[in-house]
Write a protein that holds these residues in place. Sequence first.
Motif, PDB file in Angstrom:
ATOM      1  N   SER A 194       1.027  -1.107   0.044  1.00 15.52           N
ATOM      2  CA  SER A 194       0.177   0.012   0.078  1.00 15.52           C
ATOM      3  C   SER A 194       0.945   1.164  -0.046  1.00 15.52           C
ATOM      4  CB  SER A 194      -0.791  -0.106   1.255  1.00 15.52           C
ATOM      5  OG  SER A 194      -0.232   0.078   2.320  1.00 15.52           O
ATOM      6  N   ILE A 195       0.447   2.340  -0.189  1.00 12.44           N
ATOM      7  CA  ILE A 195       0.767   3.764  -0.338  1.00 12.44           C
ATOM      8  C   ILE A 195       1.534   4.016   1.204  1.00 12.44           C
ATOM      9  CG2 ILE A 195      -0.953   5.050  -0.159  1.00 12.44           C
ATOM     10  CD1 ILE A 195       1.984   5.919  -2.199  1.00 12.44           C
ATOM     11  N   ASP A 196       0.903   3.698   2.295  1.00  9.66           N
ATOM     12  CA  ASP A 196       1.185   3.771   3.349  1.00  9.66           C
ATOM     13  C   ASP A 196       2.635   3.000   3.778  1.00  9.66           C
ATOM     14  OD1 ASP A 196      -0.808   5.815   4.012  1.00  9.66           O
ATOM     15  OD2 ASP A 196      -2.152   4.085   4.758  1.00  9.66           O
ATOM     16  N   THR A 197       2.676   1.937   3.390  1.00  9.24           N
ATOM     17  CA  THR A 197       3.786   1.021   3.477  1.00  9.24           C
ATOM     18  C   THR A 197       4.967   1.613   2.857  1.00  9.24           C
ATOM     19  OG1 THR A 197       2.443  -0.924   3.757  1.00  9.24           O
ATOM     20  CG2 THR A 197       4.713  -1.303   3.392  1.00  9.24           C
ATOM     21  N   ILE A 198       4.600   1.908   1.562  1.00 13.19           N
ATOM     22  CA  ILE A 198       5.776   2.566   0.765  1.00 13.19           C
ATOM     23  C   ILE A 198       6.403   3.750   1.576  1.00 13.19           C
ATOM     24  CG2 ILE A 198       6.416   3.867  -1.377  1.00 13.19           C
ATOM     25  CD1 ILE A 198       4.385   1.707  -2.789  1.00 13.19           C
ATOM     26  N   MET A 199       5.476   4.647   1.931  1.00 11.07           N
ATOM     27  CA  MET A 199       5.738   6.106   2.742  1.00 11.07           C
ATOM     28  C   MET A 199       6.734   5.691   3.992  1.00 11.07           C
ATOM     29  SD  MET A 199       2.436   8.356   2.018  1.00 11.07           S
ATOM     30  CE  MET A 199       3.078   9.497   3.123  1.00 11.07           C
ATOM     31  N   VAL A 200       6.202   4.701   4.703  1.00 10.05           N
ATOM     32  CA  VAL A 200       7.059   4.393   5.926  1.00 10.05           C
ATOM     33  C   VAL A 200       8.452   3.799   5.493  1.00 10.05           C
ATOM     34  CG1 VAL A 200       6.997   3.010   7.728  1.00 10.05           C
ATOM     35  CG2 VAL A 200       4.898   4.029   7.352  1.00 10.05           C
ATOM     36  N   LEU A 201       8.552   2.852   4.509  1.00 12.94           N
ATOM     37  CA  LEU A 201       9.696   2.464   4.134  1.00 12.94           C
ATOM     38  C   LEU A 201      10.465   3.515   3.498  1.00 12.94           C
ATOM     39  CD1 LEU A 201       8.738  -1.024   2.578  1.00 12.94           C
ATOM     40  CD2 LEU A 201       9.703  -0.465   4.820  1.00 12.94           C
ATOM     41  N   THR A 202      10.143   4.410   2.841  1.00 15.39           N
ATOM     42  CA  THR A 202      10.890   5.560   2.478  1.00 15.39           C
ATOM     43  C   THR A 202      11.538   6.455   3.372  1.00 15.39           C
ATOM     44  OG1 THR A 202       9.611   5.635   0.219  1.00 15.39           O
ATOM     45  CG2 THR A 202      11.063   7.641   0.606  1.00 15.39           C
ATOM     46  N   VAL A 203      10.642   6.821   4.491  1.00 12.40           N
ATOM     47  CA  VAL A 203      10.947   7.610   5.551  1.00 12.40           C
ATOM     48  C   VAL A 203      12.362   6.864   6.357  1.00 12.40           C
ATOM     49  CG1 VAL A 203      10.562   8.543   7.711  1.00 12.40           C
ATOM     50  CG2 VAL A 203       9.032   8.974   5.744  1.00 12.40           C
ATOM     51  N   ALA A 204      11.899   5.396   6.686  1.00 17.34           N
ATOM     52  CA  ALA A 204      12.644   4.727   7.306  1.00 17.34           C
ATOM     53  C   ALA A 204      14.179   4.352   6.582  1.00 17.34           C
ATOM     54  CB  ALA A 204      12.273   3.327   7.639  1.00 17.34           C
ATOM     55  N   ALA A 205      14.027   4.401   5.237  1.00 18.33           N
ATOM     56  CA  ALA A 205      15.377   4.147   4.640  1.00 18.33           C
ATOM     57  C   ALA A 205      16.383   5.487   4.446  1.00 18.33           C
ATOM     58  CB  ALA A 205      14.965   3.777   3.059  1.00 18.33           C
ATOM     59  N   SER A 206      15.402   6.489   4.592  1.00 18.31           N
ATOM     60  CA  SER A 206      16.170   7.807   4.390  1.00 18.31           C
ATOM     61  C   SER A 206      16.965   8.181   5.807  1.00 18.31           C
ATOM     62  CB  SER A 206      15.335   8.866   4.133  1.00 18.31           C
ATOM     63  OG  SER A 206      14.364   9.293   5.163  1.00 18.31           O
ATOM     64  N   ILE A 207      16.074   7.723   6.967  1.00 16.98           N
ATOM     65  CA  ILE A 207      16.796   7.910   8.125  1.00 16.98           C
ATOM     66  C   ILE A 207      17.870   6.948   8.414  1.00 16.98           C
ATOM     67  CG2 ILE A 207      16.390   7.725  10.591  1.00 16.98           C
ATOM     68  CD1 ILE A 207      13.324   8.546  10.299  1.00 16.98           C
ATOM     69  N   ILE A 208      17.724   5.829   7.898  1.00 17.32           N
ATOM     70  CA  ILE A 208      18.985   4.866   8.103  1.00 17.32           C
ATOM     71  C   ILE A 208      20.214   5.321   7.240  1.00 17.32           C
ATOM     72  CG2 ILE A 208      19.559   2.577   7.603  1.00 17.32           C
ATOM     73  CD1 ILE A 208      16.785   1.772   8.442  1.00 17.32           C
ATOM     74  N   GLY A 209      19.774   5.674   6.008  1.00 15.28           N
ATOM     75  CA  GLY A 209      20.633   6.308   5.185  1.00 15.28           C
ATOM     76  C   GLY A 209      21.531   7.389   5.854  1.00 15.28           C
ATOM     77  N   SER A 210      20.866   8.377   6.417  1.00 13.13           N
ATOM     78  CA  SER A 210      21.429   9.363   7.031  1.00 13.13           C
ATOM     79  C   SER A 210      22.416   9.155   7.978  1.00 13.13           C
ATOM     80  CB  SER A 210      20.284  10.290   7.591  1.00 13.13           C
ATOM     81  OG  SER A 210      19.655  11.060   6.218  1.00 13.13           O
ATOM     82  N   LEU A 211      21.948   8.180   8.785  1.00 12.32           N
ATOM     83  CA  LEU A 211      22.736   7.748   9.925  1.00 12.32           C
ATOM     84  C   LEU A 211      23.997   7.044   9.686  1.00 12.32           C
ATOM     85  CD1 LEU A 211      19.940   6.551  12.434  1.00 12.32           C
ATOM     86  CD2 LEU A 211      21.550   8.421  12.542  1.00 12.32           C
ATOM     87  N   VAL A 212      24.021   6.245   8.513  1.00 14.55           N
ATOM     88  CA  VAL A 212      25.111   5.322   7.931  1.00 14.55           C
ATOM     89  C   VAL A 212      26.179   6.447   7.170  1.00 14.55           C
ATOM     90  CG1 VAL A 212      25.800   4.071   5.843  1.00 14.55           C
ATOM     91  CG2 VAL A 212      23.739   3.252   7.398  1.00 14.55           C
ATOM     92  N   TRP A 213      25.306   7.448   6.650  1.00 13.62           N
ATOM     93  CA  TRP A 213      26.276   8.683   6.199  1.00 13.62           C
ATOM     94  C   TRP A 213      27.063   9.392   7.119  1.00 13.62           C
ATOM     95  CZ3 TRP A 213      28.973  10.065   2.077  1.00 13.62           C
ATOM     96  CH2 TRP A 213      29.130  11.480   1.967  1.00 13.62           C
ATOM     97  N   LEU A 214      26.405   9.877   8.100  1.00 13.66           N
ATOM     98  CA  LEU A 214      27.078  10.472   9.381  1.00 13.66           C
ATOM     99  C   LEU A 214      28.089   9.414   9.896  1.00 13.66           C
ATOM    100  CD1 LEU A 214      24.219  12.350  10.913  1.00 13.66           C
ATOM    101  CD2 LEU A 214      26.023  13.368   9.794  1.00 13.66           C
ATOM    102  N   GLY A 215      27.820   8.089  10.041  1.00 19.72           N
ATOM    103  CA  GLY A 215      28.807   7.287  10.660  1.00 19.72           C
ATOM    104  C   GLY A 215      30.129   7.239   9.779  1.00 19.72           C
ATOM    105  N   LEU A 216      29.769   7.158   8.320  1.00 22.75           N
ATOM    106  CA  LEU A 216      31.015   7.227   7.468  1.00 22.75           C
ATOM    107  C   LEU A 216      31.763   8.380   7.568  1.00 22.75           C
ATOM    108  CD1 LEU A 216      32.496   5.378   5.345  1.00 22.75           C
ATOM    109  CD2 LEU A 216      30.780   6.383   3.673  1.00 22.75           C
ATOM    110  N   LEU A 217      31.072   9.366   7.585  1.00 17.39           N
ATOM    111  CA  LEU A 217      31.783  10.689   7.754  1.00 17.39           C
ATOM    112  C   LEU A 217      32.685  11.001   8.758  1.00 17.39           C
ATOM    113  CD1 LEU A 217      31.997  13.449   6.025  1.00 17.39           C
ATOM    114  CD2 LEU A 217      30.074  14.343   7.303  1.00 17.39           C
ATOM    115  N   TRP A 218      31.971  10.446  10.117  1.00 16.95           N
ATOM    116  CA  TRP A 218      32.623  10.485  11.412  1.00 16.95           C
ATOM    117  C   TRP A 218      33.925   9.587  11.364  1.00 16.95           C
ATOM    118  CZ3 TRP A 218      33.519   6.634  15.176  1.00 16.95           C
ATOM    119  CH2 TRP A 218      34.022   7.204  16.323  1.00 16.95           C
ATOM    120  N   VAL A 219      33.900   8.365  10.587  1.00 15.38           N
ATOM    121  CA  VAL A 219      35.091   7.493  10.462  1.00 15.38           C
ATOM    122  C   VAL A 219      36.024   8.323   9.587  1.00 15.38           C
ATOM    123  CG1 VAL A 219      35.922   5.333   9.470  1.00 15.38           C
ATOM    124  CG2 VAL A 219      33.903   5.518  11.131  1.00 15.38           C
TER     125      VAL A 219
END
Length: 65
Positions: A11-36
């Motif tokens: 459903s569109i709700d599932t797609i929206m939740v997965l998109t937000v979760a993926a962007s948050i996880i991607g941001s955290l991974v990016w910040l972690g890589l930048l920190w390293v």
Amino acid sequence: MQPQPNPFLPSIDTIMVLTVAASIIGSLVWLGLLWVIVRGAVLSALRKHAAEQAVRAPDVAPRRD
């Protein structure tokens, strides 16, 4: 007659939740890589500076009498 929804498509709700979760996880991974990367560069610069100071002025170390 109404077309039946495809049961295999999320459903569109599932797609929206997965998109937000993926962007948050991607941001955290990016910040972690930048920190390293920044941490490695800073530690490397500190080691280089300490080595230069040890070669340049070995007798300037403070005495502990």
